[in-house]
Design a protein around this motif. Structure first.
Motif, short mmCIF file in Angstrom:
data_model
loop_
_atom_site.label_atom_id
_atom_site.label_comp_id
_atom_site.label_asym_id
_atom_site.label_seq_id
_atom_site.Cartn_x
_atom_site.Cartn_y
_atom_site.Cartn_z
N ILE A 78 -8.00 -3.72 0.35
CA ILE A 78 -9.01 -3.13 0.83
C ILE A 78 -9.72 -1.92 0.12
O ILE A 78 -10.81 -1.43 0.59
CB ILE A 78 -8.89 -2.73 2.34
N GLY A 79 -8.82 -1.42 -0.77
CA GLY A 79 -9.56 -0.35 -1.50
C GLY A 79 -9.14 -0.51 -3.14
O GLY A 79 -9.99 -0.06 -3.80
N ILE A 80 -8.06 -1.02 -3.32
CA ILE A 80 -7.94 -1.11 -4.81
C ILE A 80 -7.45 -2.48 -5.13
O ILE A 80 -6.29 -2.87 -4.26
CB ILE A 80 -6.86 0.00 -5.40
N ASP A 81 -7.89 -3.05 -6.27
CA ASP A 81 -7.35 -4.45 -6.68
C ASP A 81 -6.74 -4.02 -8.12
O ASP A 81 -7.20 -3.28 -8.75
CB ASP A 81 -8.23 -5.53 -6.44
N TYR A 82 -5.92 -5.47 -8.58
CA TYR A 82 -5.43 -5.17 -9.81
C TYR A 82 -5.59 -6.34 -10.61
O TYR A 82 -5.42 -7.52 -10.07
CB TYR A 82 -3.79 -5.01 -9.67
N MET A 83 -6.14 -6.44 -11.74
CA MET A 83 -6.31 -7.41 -12.54
C MET A 83 -5.49 -7.76 -13.91
O MET A 83 -4.96 -6.56 -14.45
CB MET A 83 -7.94 -7.11 -13.31
N TYR A 84 -5.10 -8.95 -13.79
CA TYR A 84 -4.11 -9.44 -14.81
C TYR A 84 -4.51 -9.47 -16.07
O TYR A 84 -5.66 -10.17 -16.21
CB TYR A 84 -3.42 -10.81 -14.07
N GLN A 85 -3.99 -8.98 -17.17
CA GLN A 85 -4.17 -9.05 -18.51
C GLN A 85 -2.94 -9.20 -19.26
O GLN A 85 -2.21 -8.31 -19.73
CB GLN A 85 -4.87 -7.70 -19.19
N VAL A 87 3.28 -3.85 -8.83
CA VAL A 87 2.53 -3.07 -8.82
C VAL A 87 1.63 -2.31 -7.95
O VAL A 87 1.41 -1.29 -7.86
CB VAL A 87 1.50 -3.61 -10.30
N SER A 88 1.23 -3.12 -6.93
CA SER A 88 0.57 -2.83 -5.98
C SER A 88 1.18 -1.75 -4.79
O SER A 88 0.60 -0.87 -4.70
CB SER A 88 -0.05 -4.25 -5.01
N VAL A 89 2.56 -2.01 -4.70
CA VAL A 89 3.25 -1.04 -3.88
C VAL A 89 3.34 0.19 -4.65
O VAL A 89 3.33 1.24 -3.92
CB VAL A 89 4.64 -1.58 -3.37
N CYS A 90 3.84 0.15 -5.97
CA CYS A 90 3.89 1.49 -6.41
C CYS A 90 2.83 2.20 -6.73
O CYS A 90 2.67 3.61 -6.51
CB CYS A 90 4.83 1.29 -7.90
N SER A 91 1.45 1.46 -6.88
CA SER A 91 0.21 2.19 -7.02
C SER A 91 -0.12 2.90 -5.74
O SER A 91 -0.40 3.99 -5.74
CB SER A 91 -0.92 1.10 -7.42
N SER A 92 0.01 2.12 -4.59
CA SER A 92 0.00 2.82 -3.27
C SER A 92 0.60 4.16 -3.09
O SER A 92 0.37 5.20 -2.69
CB SER A 92 0.08 1.90 -2.09
N LEU A 93 1.93 4.21 -3.45
CA LEU A 93 2.73 4.95 -3.36
C LEU A 93 2.43 6.23 -4.32
O LEU A 93 2.40 7.20 -4.02
CB LEU A 93 4.25 4.67 -3.69
#
Length: 832
Positions: free
Chosen positions: A122-129, A62-68
């Protein structure tokens, strides 16, 4: 359909659209197309990276795809900014170039921290639900908020540029920019709603607006390329259709009206021009129209022209209707176009005179305008086409203006002045007879240093048809121009006369004498200008059929046998066929056929009697007989003039028309030797340089000379040539075979004017041309040649041709050197 399936399907659909637009944009092969293609590729990255980010349940993925995804958004907006600058046609050297550079630098900064973010947040984090979809929700930090601001600033700049361009352009040009601006505004607004709306379930956690960026590229392409061309063309087509002076009606393939302009409504106020109108209904209900009541099934070339008269408070106005059937590539009918044009008030800009077509239409509508007696005069400048070709069209236009000014000042103000077709000047003179008009014409000729011809026609009793008088005047003008050496028809007559001269060596002097006597007799008999011009032509070609008679019969010194006499009599039929083969001689062909008919019906070929014989044939019969009897021929001696005149008087009423015979003998007795001035019979001296004498050389000093021969038609197109021509010039045979090679292509451009003048001058005095000039070969090199040419009439094609022989000057060098050696005594003869 589940949410997952919906997102996957939407992504694929948008991806296909973006891919197609990217390909179409690249095919534009310009900067705007390339930058829009980059925008589409960035939209593909955005859509697929977002799809994978919402479908994945692994944090790292999720983190890699979101940065992309966020990097793709930066690239998309930067590419869209560059496209907007290109599409709006802003100066690339302006401040926008610096703005673009700043945007690119900041995008580089964004790409750096987005690449680091999957490793260290450093800019966006992802919260698990775990119980939600998508599994991870975004948490924004400072750099993420800066990213949002950066994206919306770019959108704002792009919209500002579009708004500026839309407000600074005329209304007709700003529509593509306004549509693009609205598209981006809607896209940015919807995206903002999803970005800033509180979390209220799946419709806020799944950002459907992301796909708007992909669809935006498609919409932008449609607005900026498709509408910018098709839409603008449609807009201006409608503007033009409504602004033109012509009325326009367009019927579809079912013959129902689909388009009409404002001018059509003005020209046809009695018609209801709406979608219910059919073509046949229109034709049947158009009052006072000269249109067919039903549309013909077949039209020549799919076109037809009619006349329509509009009746309003100003009276009847002539309206021209041009009808055209339109078809697709398969020949299927797609529609019918009708264009209505007013004919009055059309003025020639060069002379200020009304145009000939408008004049004729006015004459048809208002015949009562002209007096019962009127005379038409047609003026035309001699050799105008040569002047235009050699000195430029401006020189020709200047001569036309001078002639028009002189004509206007010479004729009374009550006359109508018209610019005829091509270069003719036309004057309609109410209340004037031919002789008055001709007197004024001669005054103009003396004052003006422009060589011209004038054809005149007086209206006949009760005649109100201006066009009929115009046709007679035009024929008279054409006949006179044919008699001029510089006329484009002169070679045809010259070739016919040369062919006749080869059959009868006395032809030239005979033609001159009969021409002079015929004109004087015609004037005494009160012939019209047209009849006099026809008589002049008839004097030249009445015996043209003799070119088909064997020389042994024509020049037989003794009496002809009965069979020989029958052969000789066929010359009138042969002459008739020759005259009928030319559209310019067809009107005098009957006079050629009947000039040996006799008043009492004992002549040939048809035994016509009295006034059944055309008047001009009766006139030429008297003149021809007189000249034949006073002239010495190979088969007889000349007779005294007094004896000949007595015989003509005796034959009046039997062989000759008594009125014509009486007028002729009276004319000859009154004018005597002055009837034919001796100088008129002198053959003009030829300015043509003759070929050098043939020199015979002894022994092996005789060198064959290489030459090429080719033939021209009357348009100077090369129609055939010998093998040496193709070898010498390098031109392929197929160019000549397909009539694609004109002689002027061989002449250097800077020599064409001089060449044309030399040829014209030479042919005016002789039928042979000889001089030196240059030709340009196919490979571009220049070749000096000696040229020998002649014009002749070719009976096989019933037209004039030219035969040209060219000899390279270089091939004469050996001949010249040999001649020098011969003269110096160094050749074989000297050595002997």
């Amino acid at each position: 359909m589940s949410v997952r399936s919906f997102i996957i399907a939407l992504t694929i659909i948008v991806a296909i659209l973006d891919g197609g637009v990217a390909i179409l944009s690249m095919r534009k092969k310009n900067a705007a197309g390339k930058t829009l293609a980059l925008t589409c590729l960035a939209a593909l990255i955005v859509n697929f990276s977002y799809l994978f980010s919402v479908l994945s349940d692994q944090y790292r993925m999720v983190s890699v795809c979101s940065s992309l995804f966020f990097a793709g958004m930066d690239m998309l907006l930067n590419a869209l900014l560059m496209f907007t600058i290109q599409f709006c046609r802003f100066d690339s050297k302006s401040r926008l170039r610096k703005l673009t550079a700043v945007a690119h630098v900041f995008m580089g900064f964004e790409l750096v921290w987005l690449a680091i973010n999957p490793i260290k947040v450093i800019g966006i984090d992802y919260m698990y639900q775990p119980d939600a979809f998508p599994v991870y929700l975004l948490e924004w930090h400072t750099l993420g908020i800066i990213h949002f601001v950066y994206n919306y600033v770019l959108i704002g700049i792009i919209m500002a540029l579009l708004l500026y361009r839309a407000t600074t352009l005329p209304g007709a040009y700003n529509r593509p920019y306004i549509l693009t601006l609205l598209c981006l505004a809607i896209m940015g607004g919807v995206n903002a709603i999803f970005d800033f709306m509180p979390n209220r379930g799946i419709f806020t956690t799944i950002d459907i607006s992301i796909y708007g960026y992909g669809l935006a590229a498609v919409i932008v392409y449609s607005c900026c390329f498709i509408y910018a061309k098709a839409g603008m063309e449609s807009y201006f087509r409608n503007v033009i259709v409504n602004k033109v002076d012509q009325g326009v009606l367009l019927f579809d393939y079912t013959d129902h009206l689909v388009l009409s302009n404002q001018q059509a409504a003005k020209l046809m106020p009695e018609m209801a021009l709406d979608e219910s109108l059919t073509l046949n209904h229109f034709l049947q209900n158009l009052e006072t129209a000269e249109l067919p009541k039903e549309m013909p099934q077949e039209l020549p070339d799919g076109k037809m022209t009619f006349q329509y008269y509009l009746t309003d408070h100003a009276g009847a106005q002539a309206i021209r209707c041009d009808l055209q059937n339109m078809q697709d590539k398969l020949g299927r009918k797609t529609g019918t176009l009708l264009v209505f044009t007013k004919q009055e008030g059309q003025t020639d800009l060069l002379t200020g005179f009304v145009t000939y077509d408008a004049f004729l239409q006015y004459g048809l509508m208002h015949p009562e305008t002209f007096e019962p007696l009127f005379t038409l005069a047609f003026f035309d400048i001699d050799s105008l086409s040569d002047i235009n070709r050699n000195e430029g069209r401006q020189a020709g236009d200047k001569l036309i203006r001078r002639l028009a000014q002189e004509v206007r000042s010479a004729y009374p103000d009550k006359c109508y002045f018209v610019r005829g077709r091509e270069a003719a000047i036309v004057v309609l003179c109410p209340g004037m007879i031919e002789s008055q008009v001709l007197d004024i014409t001669e005054t103009i000729r003396q004052k003006l240093d422009v060589s011209f011809q004038c054809g005149v026609s007086e209206s006949k009793a009760g005649e109100t048809d201006v066009e009929a008088a115009a046709r007679r005047a035009m024929e008279s003008l054409r006949n006179k121009k044919m008699m001029e050496d510089t006329s484009r028809h002169a070679p045809m007559l010259a070739s016919l006369m040369q062919a006749l001269k080869e059959s009868d060596e006395d032809t030239e002097a005979h033609v001159l004498r009969t021409g002079i006597m015929g004109q004087k007799l015609g004037q005494r008999l009160g012939l019209s200008d047209l009849e006099l011009s026809q008589l002049a032509l008839l004097s030249k070609i009445h015996d043209i059929g003799k070119i088909g008679i064997p020389l042994e019969i024509l020049n037989k010194p003794g009496r002809l046998t009965q069979n020989e006499w029958k052969v000789l009599q066929t010359h009138v039929e042969k002459g008739y066929q020759i005259a009928m083969s030319s559209p310019y001689l067809v009107n005098i062909a009957p006079m050629v056929r009947y000039h040996h008919e006799k008043w009492d019906g004992t002549g040939y070929p048809d035994g016509l009697k009295g006034k059944d014989i055309p008047l001009l044939a009766r006139i030429i019969a008297v003149v021809d007989s007189y000249d034949a009897m006073i002239s010495r021929r190979a088969y007889k001696a000349s007779r005294p003039k007094s004896e000949v005149l007595t015989e003509i008087d005796a034959c009046a009423g039997t062989h000759f028309d008594p009125r014509v015979a009486k007028a002729f003998t009276k004319m000859v007795r009154e004018e005597g030797e002055m009837m034919i001035p001796p100088e008129s019979l002198e053959k003009p001296k030829s300015p043509v340089r003759k070929a050098p004498p043939v020199v015979k050389l002894a022994g092996n000093l005789i060198t064959p000379i290489r030459f090429a021969r080719y033939y021209l038609d009357n348009t100077e197109t090369i129609v055939r040539a010998n093998k040496a021509f193709f070898e010498m010039t390098g031109y392929p045979e197929w160019e000549v075979r397909e009539r694609r090679l004109n002689q002027m292509k061989l002449i250097p451009e800077y020599e064409r004017e001089a060449y044309g003048k030399m040829v014209k001058t030479a042919l005016a005095g002789d039928d042979m041309v000889y001089f030196r000039h240059s030709i340009i070969c196919r490979d571009g090199h220049r070749l000096e040649v000696l040229c020998l040419g002649r014009r002749y009439y070719d009976p096989s094609i019933m037209d004039v041709q030219s035969e040209i022989v060219i000899v390279p000057v270089s091939s004469l060098m050996h001949w010249s050197l040999s001649l020098d050696e011969e003269k110096a005594g160094n050749g074989p003869a000297g050595r002997a």
